[in-house]
Write a protein that holds these residues in place. Structure first.
Motif, PDB file in Angstrom:
ATOM      1  N   LYS A 108     -74.044 -24.298 110.869  1.00  0.00           N
ATOM      2  CA  LYS A 108     -75.209 -24.978 110.318  1.00  0.00           C
ATOM      3  C   LYS A 108     -75.519 -26.209 111.165  1.00  0.00           C
ATOM      4  O   LYS A 108     -74.647 -27.045 111.419  1.00  0.00           O
ATOM      5  CB  LYS A 108     -74.929 -25.390 108.879  1.00  0.00           C
ATOM      6  CG  LYS A 108     -75.977 -26.284 108.241  1.00  0.00           C
ATOM      7  CD  LYS A 108     -77.250 -25.528 107.918  1.00  0.00           C
ATOM      8  CE  LYS A 108     -78.219 -26.413 107.149  1.00  0.00           C
ATOM      9  NZ  LYS A 108     -79.475 -25.714 106.813  1.00  0.00           N
TER      10      LYS A 108
ATOM     11  N   CYS B 273     -78.912 -33.275 117.748  1.00  0.00           N
ATOM     12  CA  CYS B 273     -78.509 -32.171 116.872  1.00  0.00           C
ATOM     13  C   CYS B 273     -77.108 -32.450 116.335  1.00  0.00           C
ATOM     14  O   CYS B 273     -76.222 -32.910 117.073  1.00  0.00           O
ATOM     15  CB  CYS B 273     -78.527 -30.840 117.621  1.00  0.00           C
ATOM     16  SG  CYS B 273     -80.206 -30.279 118.029  1.00  0.00           S
TER      17      CYS B 273
ATOM     18  N   SER C 180     -83.265 -34.819 104.826  1.00  0.00           N
ATOM     19  CA  SER C 180     -82.468 -33.898 104.001  1.00  0.00           C
ATOM     20  C   SER C 180     -81.189 -34.595 103.535  1.00  0.00           C
ATOM     21  O   SER C 180     -80.592 -35.374 104.279  1.00  0.00           O
ATOM     22  CB  SER C 180     -82.116 -32.642 104.804  1.00  0.00           C
ATOM     23  OG  SER C 180     -83.293 -31.954 105.197  1.00  0.00           O
TER      24      SER C 180
ATOM     25  N   TRP D 250     -78.325 -29.442 112.020  1.00  0.00           N
ATOM     26  CA  TRP D 250     -79.469 -30.259 111.633  1.00  0.00           C
ATOM     27  C   TRP D 250     -79.984 -30.966 112.882  1.00  0.00           C
ATOM     28  O   TRP D 250     -79.191 -31.418 113.722  1.00  0.00           O
ATOM     29  CB  TRP D 250     -79.079 -31.305 110.603  1.00  0.00           C
ATOM     30  CG  TRP D 250     -78.629 -30.745 109.286  1.00  0.00           C
ATOM     31  CD1 TRP D 250     -79.404 -30.468 108.204  1.00  0.00           C
ATOM     32  CD2 TRP D 250     -77.301 -30.415 108.908  1.00  0.00           C
ATOM     33  NE1 TRP D 250     -78.650 -29.984 107.165  1.00  0.00           N
ATOM     34  CE2 TRP D 250     -77.340 -29.939 107.575  1.00  0.00           C
ATOM     35  CE3 TRP D 250     -76.069 -30.461 109.568  1.00  0.00           C
ATOM     36  CZ2 TRP D 250     -76.217 -29.520 106.894  1.00  0.00           C
ATOM     37  CZ3 TRP D 250     -74.942 -30.040 108.891  1.00  0.00           C
ATOM     38  CH2 TRP D 250     -75.019 -29.574 107.565  1.00  0.00           C
ATOM     39  N   SER D 251     -81.275 -31.093 112.970  1.00  0.00           N
ATOM     40  CA  SER D 251     -81.865 -31.783 114.120  1.00  0.00           C
ATOM     41  C   SER D 251     -82.677 -32.965 113.625  1.00  0.00           C
ATOM     42  O   SER D 251     -83.293 -32.922 112.553  1.00  0.00           O
ATOM     43  CB  SER D 251     -82.753 -30.831 114.945  1.00  0.00           C
ATOM     44  OG  SER D 251     -83.834 -30.346 114.140  1.00  0.00           O
TER      45      SER D 251
ATOM     46  N   ILE E 216     -79.243 -36.858 106.206  1.00  0.00           N
ATOM     47  CA  ILE E 216     -78.706 -36.463 107.509  1.00  0.00           C
ATOM     48  C   ILE E 216     -78.839 -37.609 108.503  1.00  0.00           C
ATOM     49  O   ILE E 216     -77.939 -37.867 109.312  1.00  0.00           O
ATOM     50  CB  ILE E 216     -79.436 -35.208 108.026  1.00  0.00           C
ATOM     51  CG1 ILE E 216     -79.186 -34.015 107.076  1.00  0.00           C
ATOM     52  CG2 ILE E 216     -78.988 -34.861 109.444  1.00  0.00           C
ATOM     53  CD1 ILE E 216     -77.739 -33.611 106.952  1.00  0.00           C
TER      54      ILE E 216
ATOM     55  N   ASP F  24     -76.800 -29.160 100.459  1.00  0.00           N
ATOM     56  CA  ASP F  24     -77.989 -29.991 100.483  1.00  0.00           C
ATOM     57  C   ASP F  24     -79.020 -29.462  99.488  1.00  0.00           C
ATOM     58  O   ASP F  24     -80.217 -29.471  99.734  1.00  0.00           O
ATOM     59  CB  ASP F  24     -78.592 -30.054 101.893  1.00  0.00           C
ATOM     60  CG  ASP F  24     -78.777 -28.677 102.511  1.00  0.00           C
ATOM     61  OD1 ASP F  24     -78.549 -27.677 101.789  1.00  0.00           O
ATOM     62  OD2 ASP F  24     -79.169 -28.591 103.676  1.00  0.00           O
TER      63      ASP F  24
ATOM     64  N   GLN G 250     -73.822 -31.203 113.468  1.00  0.00           N
ATOM     65  CA  GLN G 250     -73.167 -30.158 112.695  1.00  0.00           C
ATOM     66  C   GLN G 250     -71.962 -30.743 111.978  1.00  0.00           C
ATOM     67  O   GLN G 250     -71.517 -31.857 112.271  1.00  0.00           O
ATOM     68  CB  GLN G 250     -72.718 -29.024 113.612  1.00  0.00           C
ATOM     69  CG  GLN G 250     -71.678 -29.453 114.643  1.00  0.00           C
ATOM     70  CD  GLN G 250     -71.331 -28.353 115.619  1.00  0.00           C
ATOM     71  OE1 GLN G 250     -71.848 -27.247 115.513  1.00  0.00           O
ATOM     72  NE2 GLN G 250     -70.468 -28.649 116.579  1.00  0.00           N
TER      73      GLN G 250
ATOM     74  N   ASP H 199     -84.905 -32.967 110.296  1.00  0.00           N
ATOM     75  CA  ASP H 199     -84.055 -32.842 109.104  1.00  0.00           C
ATOM     76  C   ASP H 199     -83.509 -34.181 108.632  1.00  0.00           C
ATOM     77  O   ASP H 199     -82.588 -34.223 107.812  1.00  0.00           O
ATOM     78  CB  ASP H 199     -82.876 -31.907 109.408  1.00  0.00           C
ATOM     79  CG  ASP H 199     -83.329 -30.512 109.789  1.00  0.00           C
ATOM     80  OD1 ASP H 199     -84.303 -30.033 109.175  1.00  0.00           O
ATOM     81  OD2 ASP H 199     -82.719 -29.910 110.692  1.00  0.00           O
TER      82      ASP H 199
END
Length: 274
Positions: free
Chosen positions: A119, A236, A129, A121-122, A183, A99, A238, A126
């Protein structure tokens, strides 16, 4: 004594003119009936003749259509024999993603590196992103001539190589396609079931030039998302287990559709060969 039979009045006895008139009427009726029968027979005969003619014309048209198809198929077979035998397949889907943008500070393409394990992302923090993933497609040419193919991407996909490739006979070329979404978008595609998450990624086109020719197209499609929900954690995400080579994947799948080939009797004005 017997009573005498009363004589018939003279005015009640039909004259020969009356008899003749009756027979004339009967004769006219018979002539009309016979004429009607003859006309009906003539109409029936004409209809049979017309039906036979239409049937003959139908058979002639069908035979002409069959001959046209045979000729067209022979011309297509001749074109097929001249076309290079191109084969396209999924070489690798990799879980390597980043990213950090497409290019480094020097302007060179940034290589994809595997993101750290775990890793996460929430959303919505995020959501904006960007996440890049890579798909490698293999293209081979079994001859009898080299092939110049044109590559076109779609749906947020892009190439790092030139959009034209020349593949020699017996050669195999690897083409890397990268896809970029936020994301938030990746998460939405992971949650959906339907056609939106199935997208055309790459179209490979070969044009065979000549008096007669053909255009062959291969389409690479990808469905799903590299992201999967984190168990027990709301909003969340991943990376999912999508890394694979020529096989089915859990969260992200890719496939190559059967090629579509259009034939042309004239390549100068693209007159379709039918």
């Amino acid at each position: 004594m017997h009573s005498a039979i009363a004589p018939i009045p003279i005015d009640l006895i039909p004259s020969w003119l009356d008899v003749l008139a009756v027979w004339a009427t009967v004769g006219a009726a018979l002539v009309a009936a016979v004429t009607g029968v003859l006309i009906w027979l003539q109409i029936l005969q004409t209809k049979r003749s017309v039906d036979a003619t239409e049937q003959t014309l139908t058979l002639a048209r069908e035979e002409q259509e069959q001959n046209r198809e045979l000729i067209a198929n022979a011309r297509k077979s001749r074109i097929d024999a001249e076309l290079p035998k191109i084969l396209v397949w999924i070489h690798t889907q990799t879980r390597k993603a980043h990213d950090l943008g497409v290019r480094s500070a020097s302007g060179a393409p940034r290589p994809l590196t595997e993101l750290p394990a775990g890793k996460i992302w929430s959303l919505p923090d995020d959501g904006a992103s960007e996440l890049f993933i890579s798909l490698t497609v293999a293209v081979s040419n079994d001859g009898p001539r080299r092939a110049r193919v044109t590559l076109a991407t779609s749906n947020n996909s892009f190439l790092l190589s030139e959009n034209e490739q020349v593949i020699s006979v017996g050669e195999e070329t690897l083409i890397e396609v990268r896809r970029k979404y936020t994301i938030e978008d990746w998460a939405a595609m992971s949650s959906e079931v339907g056609t939106r998450s199935i997208q055309d990624v790459l179209t490979l086109t070969y044009v065979h030039q000549g008096t007669e020719g053909a255009i062959e197209r291969w389409v690479v499609r990808q469905s799903g998302s590299p992201l999967v929900p984190v168990p027990g954690r709301q909003n969340c995400w991943q990376l999912g287990p999508f890394a694979a080579r020529r096989g089915p994947l859990t969260s992200l799948t890719a496939e190559v559709e059967m090629p579509h080939r259009d034939y042309y009797s004239s390549m100068s004005d693209l007159t379709v060969l039918v």
